[in-house]
Design an enzyme around this catalytic site. Structure first.
Site, PDB file in Angstrom:
ATOM      1  N   TYR A 193       2.624   7.841  19.837  1.00  0.00           N
ATOM      2  CA  TYR A 193       3.137   7.030  20.950  1.00  0.00           C
ATOM      3  C   TYR A 193       4.623   6.752  20.818  1.00  0.00           C
ATOM      4  O   TYR A 193       5.118   6.431  19.745  1.00  0.00           O
ATOM      5  CB  TYR A 193       2.398   5.689  21.003  1.00  0.00           C
ATOM      6  CG  TYR A 193       0.912   5.802  21.237  1.00  0.00           C
ATOM      7  CD1 TYR A 193       0.403   6.525  22.314  1.00  0.00           C
ATOM      8  CD2 TYR A 193       0.016   5.171  20.387  1.00  0.00           C
ATOM      9  CE1 TYR A 193      -0.962   6.604  22.534  1.00  0.00           C
ATOM     10  CE2 TYR A 193      -1.342   5.241  20.598  1.00  0.00           C
ATOM     11  CZ  TYR A 193      -1.838   5.969  21.668  1.00  0.00           C
ATOM     12  OH  TYR A 193      -3.184   6.048  21.876  1.00  0.00           O
ATOM     13  N   LYS A 246     -10.655 -15.399  -3.294  1.00  0.00           N
ATOM     14  CA  LYS A 246     -10.518 -15.746  -1.871  1.00  0.00           C
ATOM     15  C   LYS A 246     -10.209 -14.484  -1.058  1.00  0.00           C
ATOM     16  O   LYS A 246      -9.790 -13.451  -1.624  1.00  0.00           O
ATOM     17  CB  LYS A 246      -9.389 -16.766  -1.702  1.00  0.00           C
ATOM     18  CG  LYS A 246      -8.006 -16.243  -2.109  1.00  0.00           C
ATOM     19  CD  LYS A 246      -6.960 -17.351  -2.126  1.00  0.00           C
ATOM     20  CE  LYS A 246      -5.610 -16.801  -2.575  1.00  0.00           C
ATOM     21  NZ  LYS A 246      -4.620 -17.883  -2.777  1.00  0.00           N
TER      22      LYS A 246
HETATM   23  C1  LIG Z   1      -4.095 -17.677  -4.134  1.00  0.00           C
HETATM   24  C2  LIG Z   1      -3.948 -18.761  -5.129  1.00  0.00           C
HETATM   25  C3  LIG Z   1      -3.853 -18.475  -6.498  1.00  0.00           C
HETATM   26  C4  LIG Z   1      -3.726 -17.068  -7.043  1.00  0.00           C
HETATM   27  O1  LIG Z   1      -2.388 -16.634  -6.947  1.00  0.00           O
HETATM   28  P1  LIG Z   1      -1.947 -15.202  -7.533  1.00  0.00           P
HETATM   29  O2  LIG Z   1      -0.476 -15.186  -7.410  1.00  0.00           O
HETATM   30  O3  LIG Z   1      -2.615 -14.169  -6.680  1.00  0.00           O
HETATM   31  O4  LIG Z   1      -2.437 -15.162  -8.942  1.00  0.00           O
HETATM   32  C5  LIG Z   1      -3.850 -19.540  -7.392  1.00  0.00           C
HETATM   33  N1  LIG Z   1      -3.921 -20.821  -6.947  1.00  0.00           N
HETATM   34  C6  LIG Z   1      -3.982 -21.140  -5.649  1.00  0.00           C
HETATM   35  C7  LIG Z   1      -4.044 -22.555  -5.240  1.00  0.00           C
HETATM   36  C8  LIG Z   1      -3.996 -20.119  -4.681  1.00  0.00           C
HETATM   37  O5  LIG Z   1      -4.034 -20.441  -3.385  1.00  0.00           O
END
Ligand SMILES: *Cc1c(COP(=O)(O)O)cnc(C)c1O
Length: 380
Positions: A258, A28
């Site tokens: 800045y 994702k």
């Molecule tokens: C993002 C996510 C993961 C992965 O989590 P990590 O801590 O990065 O391994 C797993 N399951 C769900 C439902 C997520 O949203």
């Protein structure tokens, strides 16, 4: 720069830890900023069996790139395109309200939907409450009997697995087992039951079930405070680098950036780093390290949209001293040889390493190395 051999190494490492459970590579958010398509391909080539995204749109982009592996998307709104997901053979996470829409999509596509039912075991975000679980499972099974869907998975998500000493993970595990028993009594026979994220994969074998969903670890980063990537056998895959774009001597008392919040203490040499908050460097992270010529310099003064400044001390460039114009400047990488890490920037910004890599913006070109495994399988 993204090292795809590091991604493959991390998949092999996580798969060994998770075995006999399978591995879902969570890609994702453009693979936490690393690039969803190249990371997905590398992860699959190294033994990941599944891919996971939050949005259906992210999953559709992977299908459009020709990736055919099992693929789950779990975060939807009433505007999500469930019909497109069904048509593309994308598995759909379902917390309750989505069920009717998923079934409508299956009818429209004349193809059964593949559904993973999600139970909230304590995180308080998505997922059916245990009170609603019985009803959701019953309805889903009626639709399965009608041939409109198949319950492929049952899953939940953990809240505090990155803090292994906390008791809530045990409570969530108990609740998950209870939900699985309820589902089984209703006739659900899932291919995959899944609960573990990266920290649980690494620290809690009892959470592995049939499949682990790993994001952070895939990218070689540690989810644990006080435990490094190397200690976990992981290799950070992302290096953020640029070159110094200006280098000049300034007098004592020169204000920098800045607000003029920083002034040089002595005659000094400033190095300009052409990355700023438009590139995803947190504006709040003054003090974060930039490595130039083997030295980690803290950023001084305010981080601007496009640039930030390091104080190199007195190089006397104007009198023929060594200029660092054009020298490589590393914000973070794999941490070898004392180089700066995503964790250093997380500390400077008051956030975690997840956010540091994920927020690197599209303006920073992604360059991939080791796209193809070395022919003898070893690291080049
Ligand atoms: C993002 C996510 C993961 C992965 O989590 P990590 O801590 O990065 O391994 C797993 N399951 C769900 C439902 C997520 O949203």
């Amino acid at each position: 720069m993204i090292d795809l051999e590091a991604i493959r190494h991390n998949v092999r490492r996580l798969a060994a830890v998770a075995s006999p459970a399978q591995v879902m590579a969570v890609v994702k958010a453009d693979a936490y900023g690393h690039g969803a398509v190249p990371v997905a391909r590398a992860a699959l080539s190294a033994g990941a069996n599944w891919l996971g995204t939050a949005h259906i749109t992210e999953a559709l982009a992977l299908r459009a790139a020709g990736i055919e592996a099992p693929l789950l998307a779990w975060l939807h709104t009433p505007e999500s395109n469930f019909a497109a997901a069904v048509a593309a053979g994308i598995d759909i996470g379902c917390s309750g309200w989505e069920l009717e829409r998923i079934v409508a999509a299956a009818r429209e596509q004349e193809r059964p939907a593949r559904v993973h039912l999600k139970v909230d075991t304590g995180l308080g975000r998505n997922g059916a409450t245990l009170d609603a679980w019985d009803g959701l499972v019953g309805e889903a099974m009626e639709y399965q009997d009608q041939g409109l869907l198949r319950v492929v998975g049952v899953f939940s998500h953990l809240a505090v697995a990155d803090e292994p000493e906390r008791p809530e993970t045990d409570e969530q595990l108990d609740a998950f087992r209870e939900a699985l028993a309820i589902a089984q009594d209703a006739g659900v026979d899932p291919e995959v039951r899944h609960l573990a994220n990266t920290p649980a994969t690494l620290s809690r074998p009892d959470t592995h079930f049939d499949l682990v969903r790993v994001g952070l670890g895939l990218y070689g980063l540690s989810p644990f405070e006080g435990q490094s990537s190397a200690e976990l056998g992981l290799q950070p895959a992302m290096t953020v680098r640029t070159v110094v774009s200006h280098c000049k001597d300034v007098p004592a008392g020169q204000g920098v950036s800045y607000g003029l919040n920083y002034r040089t203490g002595n005659t000094s040499t400033l190095g300009l780093i052409p990355l700023g908050y438009a590139d995803g460097v947190p504006r709040i992270a003054t003090g974060g390290p930039v490595r130039v010529a083997g030295v980690n310099y803290p950023v001084v003064g305010r981080i601007a949209m496009d640039q930030m400044v390091i104080d190199l001390g007195r190089l006397n460039v104007s009198a023929g001293g060594p200029s660092v114009l054009g020298a490589e400047a590393i914000l973070f990488g794999n941490g070898d040889d004392g180089g700066p890490t995503a964790e250093d920037w997380a500390r400077a910004a008051g956030t975690n390493n997840y956010e540091i890599v994920t927020r690197i913006s599209p303006r920073v070109p992604r360059r991939y190395i080791n796209e193809v495994p070395a022919s003898d399988g070893s690291r080049p």
